[in-house]
Write an enzyme that holds these catalytic residues in place. Structure first.
Site, PDB file in Angstrom:
ATOM      1  N   ASP A  86       0.813  -1.221   0.000  1.00 34.49           N
ATOM      2  CA  ASP A  86       0.000   0.000   0.000  1.00 34.49           C
ATOM      3  C   ASP A  86       0.843   1.265   0.000  1.00 34.49           C
ATOM      4  O   ASP A  86       2.016   1.270   0.377  1.00 34.49           O
ATOM      5  CB  ASP A  86      -0.967   0.018   1.193  1.00 34.49           C
ATOM      6  CG  ASP A  86      -0.273  -0.202   2.531  1.00 34.49           C
ATOM      7  OD1 ASP A  86       0.786  -0.869   2.576  1.00 34.49           O
ATOM      8  OD2 ASP A  86      -0.782   0.286   3.558  1.00 34.49           O
ATOM      9  N   GLU A  97      -0.769  -2.028   5.327  1.00 36.62           N
ATOM     10  CA  GLU A  97       0.171  -1.912   6.443  1.00 36.62           C
ATOM     11  C   GLU A  97       0.052  -0.552   7.101  1.00 36.62           C
ATOM     12  O   GLU A  97       0.203  -0.424   8.314  1.00 36.62           O
ATOM     13  CB  GLU A  97       1.612  -2.131   5.958  1.00 36.62           C
ATOM     14  CG  GLU A  97       2.644  -2.222   7.080  1.00 36.62           C
ATOM     15  CD  GLU A  97       3.116  -0.883   7.620  1.00 36.62           C
ATOM     16  OE1 GLU A  97       3.362  -0.777   8.841  1.00 36.62           O
ATOM     17  OE2 GLU A  97       3.237   0.065   6.816  1.00 36.62           O
TER      18      GLU A  97
END
Length: 383
Positions: free
Chosen positions: A76, A134
């Protein structure tokens, strides 16, 4: 410093990294990123396991298969407008890979490529964890653990390209590495009125002022001084005008610890302090906790194993024991479930001069090859 990886594999990884960098996606929204990863893995002949997107798990059966090793990359990006003039600058307004997850993804793709092309040299079964979210909750690591993605794993390895660690160094730890990260929201309910008549009110801002000091007493007077803990207030909100005492005030912040016991103790003490102090001044207080990630504690034996690999393969001068810091990482969820080791690949220097999450942050692409090599050596020696 590389012992296995050839230059052309690094160049292949860099090309994929630059594509991913140009098309970032936020936590929980990485569907196009997953599609891109899936396409690369399928072209390599890596099996795709059935797990809920935007997480993606690849699998390669080893020649021996008595052990299974999971390797993790976070995929991400962050809600930041990227700055700079690099040719692969983010094409998505307000979203950018300014932490290095694009590099981590490319590294794991390159590991998969090497293994797919050298299957006879891979003894252990390999799980390739391309993990969503995350940076923000809900955690992609927690979701994968709950879905059973690492149930068969004997070990889980993760790494982070790190600008705070000098280039040429590899960081390891045998225990606590990163802290837990939890948020809190304190709501103080009073009784508003005119600023000229405080005696006719229950002033929540006055109570908030006492709480700002009182919260720190939990760390300074309730917790053993040798036990690391942080309570930080990031926001205090109240009122609508300078001469109006409001009905309500809100305090929000973060809690960081290195043990579950201390984490739970702070929750209990904060609740007691808030409710008691608000009651003392005639108000009422509520505490809401937003549980984030637990402390990241490397498995001792796996941490020692990783250190041994680093020292034997790359040399004592490269090996760097890293001290715990109060940052957080959802790799911690893997470490709660299975023996795990989280490692750092140093890239600090002119090519990676800005800190992580800075609008001009960039990785040193020369260290992509180092990270690929490290993963491969860990797998080779663990099997």
């Amino acid at each position: 410093m590389r012992t296995i990886v050839e230059t052309n594999l690094t160049e292949w990884a860099v090309a994929h990294r630059r594509h991913l960098h140009a098309y970032p996606e936020l936590s929980g929204e990485e569907y196009q990123t997953c599609a891109y990863i899936r396409g690369v893995l399928e072209e390599l002949g890596i099996e795709i396991l059935d797990f809920q997107p935007p997480n993606l798990v690849g699998y390669l059966k080893g020649t021996d298969g008595h052990k299974t090793i999971a390797l993790r990359a976070d995929i991400d990006a962050l809600p930041i407008d990227e700055e700079g003039d690099k040719p692969y600058l983010s094409t998505v307004p307000g979203v950018a890979h300014v932490c290095g997850h694009d590099g981590h993804t490319a590294i794991l793709l390159a590991v998969a490529k090497w293994m797919a092309e050298n299957r006879d040299a891979v003894k252990a079964n390999i799980l390739f964890l391309f993990q969503s979210s995350e940076e923000m909750s809900p955690s992609g690591a927690k979701a994968l653990v709950e879905q059973g993605a690492i149930e068969s794993a004997d070990a889980v390895f993760g790494l982070h390209l790190m600008s705070a660690l000098p280039k040429g160094k590899l960081g390891y730890s045998h225990g606590a590495m990163l802290a837990s990260s939890d948020d809190f929201r304190i709501t103080i309910k009073g009784q508003g009125g005119h600023g000229s008549s405080p005696h006719e009110t229950v002033d929540p801002t006055y109570i908030a002022g006492h709480l700002l000091i009182g919260l720190q007493s939990i760390v300074s007077r309730k917790i053993n001084p040798v036990e690391p803990a942080v309570i930080s207030v990031g926001q205090v909100t109240a009122g609508s005008n300078y001469n109006i005492i409001p009905n309500e005030a809100v305090i929000t912040g973060t809690i960081r610890t290195f043990s579950e016991e201390t984490r739970q103790y702070i929750f209990r003490e904060m609740k007691k302090l808030v409710e008691g102090m608000c009651l003392t001044f005639g108000g009422a207080g509520e505490v809401d906790y937003i549980l984030g990630t637990p402390p990241l504690i490397n498995d001792k034996n796996l941490g020692l194993f990783a250190e041994k690999v680093i020292r034997e393969v790359y040399g004592d001068e490269v090996a760097t024991k890293v001290e715990p810091v109060m940052g957080a990482e959802d790799f911690a969820f893997y470490a709660l479930s299975k023996p795990s080791a989280y490692l750092l690949v140093g890239m600090g220097g002119a090519k990676s001069a800005f800190p992580h999450h800075h609008p001009e942050f960039d990785i040193d692409e020369e260290e992509i090859g180092t990270a690929i090599d490290l993963f491969l050596n860990l797998v080779k020696r663990f099997a």
